[in-house]
Structures are given as structure tokens and as C-alpha cells.
Scaffold this motif. Structure first.
Motif, PDB file in Angstrom:
ATOM      1  N   SER A  33     -17.943  -7.187  24.004  1.00 40.73           N
ATOM      2  CA  SER A  33     -19.177  -7.523  23.284  1.00 40.73           C
ATOM      3  C   SER A  33     -19.059  -7.490  21.766  1.00 40.73           C
ATOM      4  O   SER A  33     -18.386  -8.298  21.170  1.00 40.73           O
ATOM      5  CB  SER A  33     -20.324  -6.645  23.767  1.00 40.73           C
ATOM      6  N   ARG A  34     -19.696  -6.530  21.151  1.00 44.70           N
ATOM      7  CA  ARG A  34     -19.824  -6.516  19.692  1.00 44.70           C
ATOM      8  C   ARG A  34     -18.567  -6.045  18.962  1.00 44.70           C
ATOM      9  O   ARG A  34     -18.422  -6.249  17.772  1.00 44.70           O
ATOM     10  CB  ARG A  34     -21.013  -5.657  19.275  1.00 44.70           C
ATOM     11  N   PHE A  35     -17.670  -5.396  19.677  1.00 44.77           N
ATOM     12  CA  PHE A  35     -16.492  -4.846  19.008  1.00 44.77           C
ATOM     13  C   PHE A  35     -15.447  -5.903  18.692  1.00 44.77           C
ATOM     14  O   PHE A  35     -14.849  -5.886  17.639  1.00 44.77           O
ATOM     15  CB  PHE A  35     -15.843  -3.738  19.842  1.00 44.77           C
ATOM     16  N   GLY A  36     -15.204  -6.800  19.623  1.00 44.99           N
ATOM     17  CA  GLY A  36     -14.207  -7.829  19.352  1.00 44.99           C
ATOM     18  C   GLY A  36     -13.282  -8.073  20.513  1.00 44.99           C
ATOM     19  O   GLY A  36     -13.666  -7.955  21.671  1.00 44.99           O
ATOM     20  N   GLU A  37     -12.045  -8.392  20.168  1.00 45.75           N
ATOM     21  CA  GLU A  37     -11.060  -8.822  21.148  1.00 45.75           C
ATOM     22  C   GLU A  37      -9.713  -8.180  20.849  1.00 45.75           C
ATOM     23  O   GLU A  37      -9.383  -7.946  19.689  1.00 45.75           O
ATOM     24  CB  GLU A  37     -10.939 -10.340  21.077  1.00 45.75           C
ATOM     25  N   ILE A  38      -8.970  -7.927  21.909  1.00 47.16           N
ATOM     26  CA  ILE A  38      -7.587  -7.491  21.766  1.00 47.16           C
ATOM     27  C   ILE A  38      -6.730  -8.600  22.355  1.00 47.16           C
ATOM     28  O   ILE A  38      -6.962  -9.037  23.486  1.00 47.16           O
ATOM     29  CB  ILE A  38      -7.334  -6.144  22.463  1.00 47.16           C
ATOM     30  N   ASP A  39      -5.748  -9.047  21.584  1.00 47.11           N
ATOM     31  CA  ASP A  39      -4.933 -10.179  22.012  1.00 47.11           C
ATOM     32  C   ASP A  39      -4.158  -9.888  23.288  1.00 47.11           C
ATOM     33  O   ASP A  39      -4.182 -10.677  24.230  1.00 47.11           O
ATOM     34  CB  ASP A  39      -3.974 -10.600  20.894  1.00 47.11           C
ATOM     35  N   ILE A  40      -3.453  -8.759  23.317  1.00 51.63           N
ATOM     36  CA  ILE A  40      -2.658  -8.402  24.494  1.00 51.63           C
ATOM     37  C   ILE A  40      -2.803  -6.907  24.751  1.00 51.63           C
ATOM     38  O   ILE A  40      -2.669  -6.091  23.833  1.00 51.63           O
ATOM     39  CB  ILE A  40      -1.170  -8.752  24.300  1.00 51.63           C
ATOM     40  N   ILE A  41      -3.067  -6.566  26.006  1.00 46.53           N
ATOM     41  CA  ILE A  41      -3.063  -5.169  26.447  1.00 46.53           C
ATOM     42  C   ILE A  41      -1.917  -5.067  27.445  1.00 46.53           C
ATOM     43  O   ILE A  41      -1.828  -5.862  28.385  1.00 46.53           O
ATOM     44  CB  ILE A  41      -4.398  -4.770  27.087  1.00 46.53           C
ATOM     45  N   ALA A  42      -1.025  -4.101  27.215  1.00 40.37           N
ATOM     46  CA  ALA A  42       0.188  -4.030  28.020  1.00 40.37           C
ATOM     47  C   ALA A  42       0.578  -2.584  28.312  1.00 40.37           C
ATOM     48  O   ALA A  42       0.063  -1.656  27.687  1.00 40.37           O
ATOM     49  CB  ALA A  42       1.325  -4.729  27.283  1.00 40.37           C
ATOM     50  N   LEU A  43       1.487  -2.445  29.266  1.00 34.48           N
ATOM     51  CA  LEU A  43       2.095  -1.149  29.544  1.00 34.48           C
ATOM     52  C   LEU A  43       3.564  -1.223  29.161  1.00 34.48           C
ATOM     53  O   LEU A  43       4.312  -2.053  29.690  1.00 34.48           O
ATOM     54  CB  LEU A  43       1.986  -0.789  31.030  1.00 34.48           C
ATOM     55  N   ASP A  44       3.955  -0.385  28.222  1.00 34.89           N
ATOM     56  CA  ASP A  44       5.357  -0.249  27.833  1.00 34.89           C
ATOM     57  C   ASP A  44       5.817   1.052  28.457  1.00 34.89           C
ATOM     58  O   ASP A  44       5.516   2.125  27.954  1.00 34.89           O
ATOM     59  CB  ASP A  44       5.485  -0.222  26.312  1.00 34.89           C
ATOM     60  N   LYS A  45       6.498   0.930  29.570  1.00 40.50           N
ATOM     61  CA  LYS A  45       6.802   2.054  30.455  1.00 40.50           C
ATOM     62  C   LYS A  45       5.447   2.621  30.887  1.00 40.50           C
ATOM     63  O   LYS A  45       4.719   1.966  31.581  1.00 40.50           O
ATOM     64  CB  LYS A  45       7.735   3.053  29.808  1.00 40.50           C
ATOM     65  N   ASN A  46       5.077   3.808  30.437  1.00 40.24           N
ATOM     66  CA  ASN A  46       3.770   4.339  30.821  1.00 40.24           C
ATOM     67  C   ASN A  46       2.874   4.572  29.591  1.00 40.24           C
ATOM     68  O   ASN A  46       2.024   5.443  29.592  1.00 40.24           O
ATOM     69  CB  ASN A  46       3.929   5.629  31.639  1.00 40.24           C
ATOM     70  N   ILE A  47       3.103   3.782  28.555  1.00 43.09           N
ATOM     71  CA  ILE A  47       2.290   3.859  27.337  1.00 43.09           C
ATOM     72  C   ILE A  47       1.382   2.631  27.306  1.00 43.09           C
ATOM     73  O   ILE A  47       1.858   1.494  27.324  1.00 43.09           O
ATOM     74  CB  ILE A  47       3.171   3.886  26.065  1.00 43.09           C
ATOM     75  N   LEU A  48       0.065   2.868  27.268  1.00 44.07           N
ATOM     76  CA  LEU A  48      -0.899   1.769  27.177  1.00 44.07           C
ATOM     77  C   LEU A  48      -0.859   1.254  25.742  1.00 44.07           C
ATOM     78  O   LEU A  48      -1.071   2.010  24.788  1.00 44.07           O
ATOM     79  CB  LEU A  48      -2.295   2.247  27.551  1.00 44.07           C
ATOM     80  N   THR A  49      -0.558  -0.035  25.605  1.00 46.39           N
ATOM     81  CA  THR A  49      -0.296  -0.613  24.294  1.00 46.39           C
ATOM     82  C   THR A  49      -1.275  -1.740  23.995  1.00 46.39           C
ATOM     83  O   THR A  49      -1.437  -2.649  24.798  1.00 46.39           O
ATOM     84  CB  THR A  49       1.160  -1.141  24.255  1.00 46.39           C
ATOM     85  N   PHE A  50      -1.939  -1.646  22.853  1.00 43.35           N
ATOM     86  CA  PHE A  50      -2.899  -2.653  22.395  1.00 43.35           C
ATOM     87  C   PHE A  50      -2.212  -3.432  21.282  1.00 43.35           C
ATOM     88  O   PHE A  50      -1.812  -2.858  20.266  1.00 43.35           O
ATOM     89  CB  PHE A  50      -4.169  -1.979  21.899  1.00 43.35           C
ATOM     90  N   ILE A  51      -2.065  -4.750  21.490  1.00 44.16           N
ATOM     91  CA  ILE A  51      -1.234  -5.550  20.603  1.00 44.16           C
ATOM     92  C   ILE A  51      -2.031  -6.668  19.936  1.00 44.16           C
ATOM     93  O   ILE A  51      -2.662  -7.477  20.612  1.00 44.16           O
ATOM     94  CB  ILE A  51      -0.046  -6.155  21.381  1.00 44.16           C
ATOM     95  N   GLU A  52      -1.975  -6.695  18.629  1.00 40.38           N
ATOM     96  CA  GLU A  52      -2.573  -7.759  17.823  1.00 40.38           C
ATOM     97  C   GLU A  52      -1.476  -8.758  17.498  1.00 40.38           C
ATOM     98  O   GLU A  52      -0.379  -8.375  17.075  1.00 40.38           O
ATOM     99  CB  GLU A  52      -3.162  -7.173  16.535  1.00 40.38           C
ATOM    100  N   VAL A  53      -1.747 -10.048  17.700  1.00 43.31           N
ATOM    101  CA  VAL A  53      -0.777 -11.095  17.402  1.00 43.31           C
ATOM    102  C   VAL A  53      -1.281 -11.904  16.210  1.00 43.31           C
ATOM    103  O   VAL A  53      -2.423 -12.353  16.195  1.00 43.31           O
ATOM    104  CB  VAL A  53      -0.560 -12.036  18.616  1.00 43.31           C
ATOM    105  N   LYS A  54      -0.427 -12.058  15.206  1.00 41.96           N
ATOM    106  CA  LYS A  54      -0.759 -12.854  14.031  1.00 41.96           C
ATOM    107  C   LYS A  54       0.271 -13.954  13.896  1.00 41.96           C
ATOM    108  O   LYS A  54       1.474 -13.698  13.918  1.00 41.96           O
ATOM    109  CB  LYS A  54      -0.772 -11.999  12.758  1.00 41.96           C
ATOM    110  N   THR A  55      -0.213 -15.187  13.753  1.00 42.78           N
ATOM    111  CA  THR A  55       0.662 -16.354  13.704  1.00 42.78           C
ATOM    112  C   THR A  55       0.438 -17.143  12.419  1.00 42.78           C
ATOM    113  O   THR A  55      -0.702 -17.352  12.007  1.00 42.78           O
ATOM    114  CB  THR A  55       0.385 -17.269  14.925  1.00 42.78           C
ATOM    115  N   ARG A  56       1.522 -17.577  11.813  1.00 38.63           N
ATOM    116  CA  ARG A  56       1.485 -18.437  10.634  1.00 38.63           C
ATOM    117  C   ARG A  56       2.541 -19.525  10.810  1.00 38.63           C
ATOM    118  O   ARG A  56       3.490 -19.356  11.568  1.00 38.63           O
ATOM    119  CB  ARG A  56       1.821 -17.649   9.359  1.00 38.63           C
ATOM    120  N   THR A  57       2.385 -20.617  10.076  1.00 40.02           N
ATOM    121  CA  THR A  57       3.411 -21.660  10.112  1.00 40.02           C
ATOM    122  C   THR A  57       4.447 -21.434   9.015  1.00 40.02           C
ATOM    123  O   THR A  57       5.586 -21.877   9.135  1.00 40.02           O
ATOM    124  CB  THR A  57       2.797 -23.072   9.956  1.00 40.02           C
TER     125      THR A  57
END
Length: 119
Positions: A33-57
Motif C-alpha cells: 500500500s502506502r509504503f512502496g515496493e521492493i524489487d526483489i525479496i530473496a533468501l540467501d541461504k537462510n538470510i531474508l534479503t530485500f533487494i533494490e535494483v537500480k538501472t541506468r544506460t
């Protein structure tokens, strides 16, 4: 190519990079809702990882990681907390906030930045 298209290509490349690194992707573009978006949520072994992706040309206007400011980190933290609250069955050993920067050149350049924010 507009920014949305660039972002999608960057996120696809980042997801492929993570999979090849043995990281399990749980969600992509998770909205709260009001908070926003997380690009990728993943598990790195057993660590919950929230990943922001930034792209440029190009890096003409700075490296993509420079676009992640304090406000953006606060938004990611709030959204991550909502995800954790909505998924109580997940029992990770810990949490981490990462970023992936993608530069879309002839050979895309992907850089993985771990622990961009310490809780």
C-alpha cells in the motif's frame, strides 16, 4: 526505451544474476500500500534479503547505486517490515538490505552491493 522498460530489463538481469549465484527469489515487485515496493525479496541461504535494483544506460549522471538515498532506504525498511509481518511463517536467521546496480551497455555491467543498510 523508457525508464519503465529499462527498469524491467535491469530487474530481469538482476534476478538472473541472483539465481546463478544460488540465491532463491521469493517475490519480485512486492507492493505494500502506502509504503512502496521492493524489487526483489530473496533468501540467501537462510538470510531474508530485500533487494533494490537500480538501472541506468550510462554512468553520465552517476553510478546507479547513488540513486538510493536515505528516503529510499526508509521506504524499503518500512515495506520490508510489512512483508515480515505478513509472512510470519518465514523463520530466517536474519535480514539484509542489498542493492544491485545495472548499467545497460553492450555488455550489461551488474554490481551486487550487500548490506547497504545496517539495522
Amino acid at each position: 526505451m523508457n525508464n519503465k522498460e529499462k527498469g524491467k530489463i535491469g530487474e530481469d538481469l538482476a534476478a538472473e544474476f541472483l539465481k546463478k549465484s544460488g540465491i532463491k527469489i521469493l517475490k519480485r515487485n512486492w507492493h505494500y500500500s502506502r509504503f512502496g515496493e521492493i524489487d526483489i525479496i530473496a533468501l540467501d541461504k537462510n538470510i531474508l534479503t530485500f533487494i533494490e535494483v537500480k538501472t541506468r544506460t550510462t554512468e553520465n549522471f552517476g553510478h546507479p547505486i547513488e540513486a538510493i538515498n536515505e528516503r529510499k532506504i526508509g521506504q524499503i525498511r518500512s515495506t520490508a517490515q510489512a512483508y515480515i509481518n505478513e509472512n510470519p511463517d518465514l523463520k530466517p536467521q536474519g535480514y539484509r538490505f542489498d542493492a544491485i546496480s545495472v548499467i545497460l551497455s553492450k555488455e550489461p555491467k551488474i554490481t551486487y552491493h550487500k548490506n547497504i543498510y545496517q539495522t
